[in-house]
Write an enzyme that holds these catalytic residues in place. Structure first.
Site, PDB file in Angstrom:
ATOM      1  N   TYR A 239       0.845  -1.200   0.000  1.00  0.00           N
ATOM      2  CA  TYR A 239       0.000   0.000   0.000  1.00  0.00           C
ATOM      3  C   TYR A 239       0.879   1.249   0.000  1.00  0.00           C
ATOM      4  O   TYR A 239       0.709   2.150  -0.827  1.00  0.00           O
ATOM      5  CB  TYR A 239      -0.910  -0.015   1.231  1.00  0.00           C
ATOM      6  CG  TYR A 239      -1.605   1.296   1.471  1.00  0.00           C
ATOM      7  CD1 TYR A 239      -2.609   1.734   0.615  1.00  0.00           C
ATOM      8  CD2 TYR A 239      -1.241   2.114   2.541  1.00  0.00           C
ATOM      9  CE1 TYR A 239      -3.243   2.953   0.817  1.00  0.00           C
ATOM     10  CE2 TYR A 239      -1.870   3.330   2.750  1.00  0.00           C
ATOM     11  CZ  TYR A 239      -2.865   3.746   1.893  1.00  0.00           C
ATOM     12  OH  TYR A 239      -3.483   4.947   2.089  1.00  0.00           O
TER      13      TYR A 239
HETATM   14  O1  LIG Z   1      -2.003   7.126   7.966  1.00  0.00           O
HETATM   15  C1  LIG Z   1      -2.192   6.518   6.930  1.00  0.00           C
HETATM   16  O2  LIG Z   1      -1.653   6.906   5.946  1.00  0.00           O
HETATM   17  C2  LIG Z   1      -3.022   5.269   6.892  1.00  0.00           C
HETATM   18  O3  LIG Z   1      -3.840   5.215   8.060  1.00  0.00           O
HETATM   19  C3  LIG Z   1      -4.577   4.027   8.204  1.00  0.00           C
HETATM   20  O4  LIG Z   1      -3.687   2.954   8.416  1.00  0.00           O
HETATM   21  P1  LIG Z   1      -3.317   2.579   9.918  1.00  0.00           P
HETATM   22  O5  LIG Z   1      -2.576   3.672  10.585  1.00  0.00           O
HETATM   23  O6  LIG Z   1      -2.683   1.243   9.875  1.00  0.00           O
HETATM   24  O7  LIG Z   1      -4.768   2.531  10.633  1.00  0.00           O
HETATM   25  P2  LIG Z   1      -5.559   1.353  11.334  1.00  0.00           P
HETATM   26  O8  LIG Z   1      -5.726   0.209  10.441  1.00  0.00           O
HETATM   27  O9  LIG Z   1      -6.770   1.951  11.910  1.00  0.00           O
HETATM   28  O10 LIG Z   1      -4.565   0.913  12.514  1.00  0.00           O
HETATM   29  C4  LIG Z   1      -4.261   1.804  13.563  1.00  0.00           C
HETATM   30  C5  LIG Z   1      -3.368   1.118  14.563  1.00  0.00           C
HETATM   31  O11 LIG Z   1      -4.077   0.040  15.156  1.00  0.00           O
HETATM   32  C6  LIG Z   1      -3.325  -1.149  15.058  1.00  0.00           C
HETATM   33  N1  LIG Z   1      -4.254  -2.280  14.927  1.00  0.00           N
HETATM   34  C7  LIG Z   1      -5.019  -2.434  13.830  1.00  0.00           C
HETATM   35  C8  LIG Z   1      -5.898  -3.453  13.705  1.00  0.00           C
HETATM   36  C9  LIG Z   1      -6.009  -4.380  14.747  1.00  0.00           C
HETATM   37  O12 LIG Z   1      -6.797  -5.348  14.683  1.00  0.00           O
HETATM   38  N2  LIG Z   1      -5.228  -4.216  15.842  1.00  0.00           N
HETATM   39  C10 LIG Z   1      -4.352  -3.188  15.966  1.00  0.00           C
HETATM   40  O13 LIG Z   1      -3.658  -3.082  16.994  1.00  0.00           O
HETATM   41  C11 LIG Z   1      -2.435  -0.971  13.864  1.00  0.00           C
HETATM   42  O14 LIG Z   1      -1.283  -1.794  14.000  1.00  0.00           O
HETATM   43  C12 LIG Z   1      -2.120   0.505  13.952  1.00  0.00           C
HETATM   44  O15 LIG Z   1      -1.050   0.712  14.822  1.00  0.00           O
HETATM   45  C13 LIG Z   1      -5.426   3.755   6.968  1.00  0.00           C
HETATM   46  O16 LIG Z   1      -6.023   2.485   7.040  1.00  0.00           O
HETATM   47  C14 LIG Z   1      -4.631   3.879   5.692  1.00  0.00           C
HETATM   48  O17 LIG Z   1      -5.515   3.757   4.589  1.00  0.00           O
HETATM   49  C15 LIG Z   1      -3.952   5.223   5.711  1.00  0.00           C
HETATM   50  O18 LIG Z   1      -3.267   5.500   4.565  1.00  0.00           O
END
Ligand SMILES: O=C(O)[C@H]1O[C@H](OP(=O)(O)OP(=O)(O)OC[C@H]2O[C@@H](n3ccc(=O)[nH]c3=O)[C@H](O)[C@@H]2O)[C@H](O)[C@@H](O)[C@@H]1O
Length: 429
Positions: A239
């Site tokens: 991504y």
């Molecule tokens: O900042 C960005 O650019 C990105 O932000 C998000 O990606 P992400 O930060 O991974 O957001 P989440 O999927 O909501 O995860 C947030 C946090 O929760 C954690 N997480 C996620 C899912 C889960 O089941 N458990 C968990 O601890 C992830 O590792 C991460 O640290 C969006 O999904 C992306 O599309 C975007 O581009």
């Protein structure tokens, strides 16, 4: 040795059954009827090939969503009409997505023309996209159903309306889904982007483009906070790699064709009408249903952290970028002079760990989460994000004002009402 029947019907096992009991008669009969059947088959094949070709040539639109016609053009034109002096006319891609729907409504509210484009894919529950679309329709915003890769549709839209700006938010989002479906990232974030840029380059006048990059381009970068000039050549996920590629691709179109381009690196955007695949959203669902949630932890049991940014702040950043975008300089596909090329972080500047995010959700939901801590799998995640937003502040006064506590309160209120929770009854169970 192959028999005569095998030679006549060489490569269609199981398709033609021959009665081998009356060979003599059958052989003669078979050869005549076989030739007749083959002739029929060839005629049918040629006819269907020719009609398929003309079907394809007459427009790929017939193969995807339906669009076109006088009524359709009228809807597009009406939706694109500007209702304020000095207003802009914007094509918003991904208009029924999370950020796209909010930005479309904000533009319309201040009197700008807005036409949406969305393919309503089923990466997450399309009924949420349909609900967002109803909201847009109620404000007079028309959303065209179609894909970024449909070149004929895109150029038709520019034939009908001389868009001043494109707000490009359609993308395959999500960091971890790239492990399951890598091709969808190439389809939307690379091929779709190039198709859009090709259309914009050829449009006369060319629009200015503002598009969604991602904080994930900082990848394994350890220097914090992240500044736009920091290295972005160590993506941790496909991504992130496609978003980084988007930055390089847009630079090329700016350089060769004079398109004014602004890339926005969004930092984990959250809020009402959000994306169900994101952690804050799926955690809320699971907490309310009494199901466990998985919380990833980094090396040495360090908590992961994100610079969670509230949707209203992101919308302000998008509008500020559109208003300060400058103009494209090309025409007829040729550059006439240098055009702006900009990249900005749009974050909140105060990272919060995932367990604290869960604490806040528990407080607003009044339900305890069943936490299941798991060591961060090699799934593309990065340990933390933290935006330096001084460039966006300098350029267009970007200043986030919503902290995670306040933003999640608004999200929870929306969630309970949208999913029909009778708050008291459900929460007391
Ligand atoms: O900042 C960005 O650019 C990105 O932000 C998000 O990606 P992400 O930060 O991974 O957001 P989440 O999927 O909501 O995860 C947030 C946090 O929760 C954690 N997480 C996620 C899912 C889960 O089941 N458990 C968990 O601890 C992830 O590792 C991460 O640290 C969006 O999904 C992306 O599309 C975007 O581009």
């Amino acid at each position: 040795m192959p028999s005569i029947e095998d030679e006549l019907f060489p490569s269609t096992p199981g398709k033609f059954k021959i009665d081998r009991s009356n060979r003599q008669l059958n052989r003669c009969f078979a050869s005549t009827s076989t030739m007749f059947l083959w002739a029929l088959f060839l005629i049918a094949l040629t006819a269907s090939y020719l009609s398929f070709q003309s079907f394809v040539d007459s427009g790929s639109r017939y193969l995807t969503a339906s669009w076109g016609g006088i009524q359709w053009e009228k809807q597009v034109r009406t939706s694109a009409q500007i209702h304020r002096s000095g207003g802009i006319s914007v094509l918003v891609t991904g208009a029924t997505g999370f950020v796209g729907s909010h930005v479309s409504l904000a533009l319309r509210k201040r009197g700008d023309g807005v036409v949406g484009l969305d393919n309503f894919n089923n990466y997450y529950d399309p009924s949420l996209k349909r609900a967002r679309m109803s909201l847009l329709s109620s404000r007079g915003i028309f959303v065209v159903e179609g894909d970024l890769n449909d070149a004929k549709l895109l150029s038709k839209l520019f034939d009908v309306v001389a868009f001043t700006h494109v707000m490009h938010l359609a993308a395959q989002a999500g960091v971890r889904y790239a492990l399951e479906n890598p091709q969808s990232y190439v389809h939307s974030n690379i091929a779709g982007l190039v198709n859009l840029l090709e259309t914009c380059k050829a449009a006369n006048p060319q629009p200015a483009i503002v598009w969604a990059s991602s904080s994930s381009v900082y990848g394994l970068n350890e220097k914090a906070p992240f500044s736009e000039s920091d290295r972005t050549d160590q993506p941790a996920s496909l991504y992130a790699a496609t978003k980084k590629a988007g930055e390089e691709i847009t630079h090329t179109y700016n350089h060769i064709y004079g398109l004014a381009i602004t890339g926005l690196r969004f930092f984990t955007v959250y809020g009402p009408w959000g994306r169900p695949d994101m952690a804050y959203f799926s955690f809320t669902r699971n907490i309310l249903q009494g199901k466990p949630i998985t919380i990833y932890r980094g090396k040495n049991r360090v908590d992961l952290a994100r610079d969670f940014t509230f949707i209203d702040d992101i919308v302000k950043g998008c509008l500020g970028s559109l208003d300060s975008s400058g103009k494209s300089t090309g025409s007829g596909g040729k550059k006439r002079g240098a055009a702006p090329y900009r990249i900005f972080n749009l974050g909140n500047t105060s990272p919060v760990t995932v367990p604290i995010l869960v604490d806040i959700l528990e407080k607003h939901l009044k339900v305890k989460a069943k936490r299941n801590f798991v060591e961060m799998p090699g799934n593309g995640d990065v340990p933390f994000t933290h935006a330096n937003i001084s460039s966006a502040r300098r350029e267009f006064g970007y200043k986030p004002t919503t902290d995670l506590e306040t933003g999640l309160k608004k999200f929870v209120r929306w969630y309970l009402s949208y999913y029909g929770y009778n708050t008291k009854a459900k929460l007391e169970q």
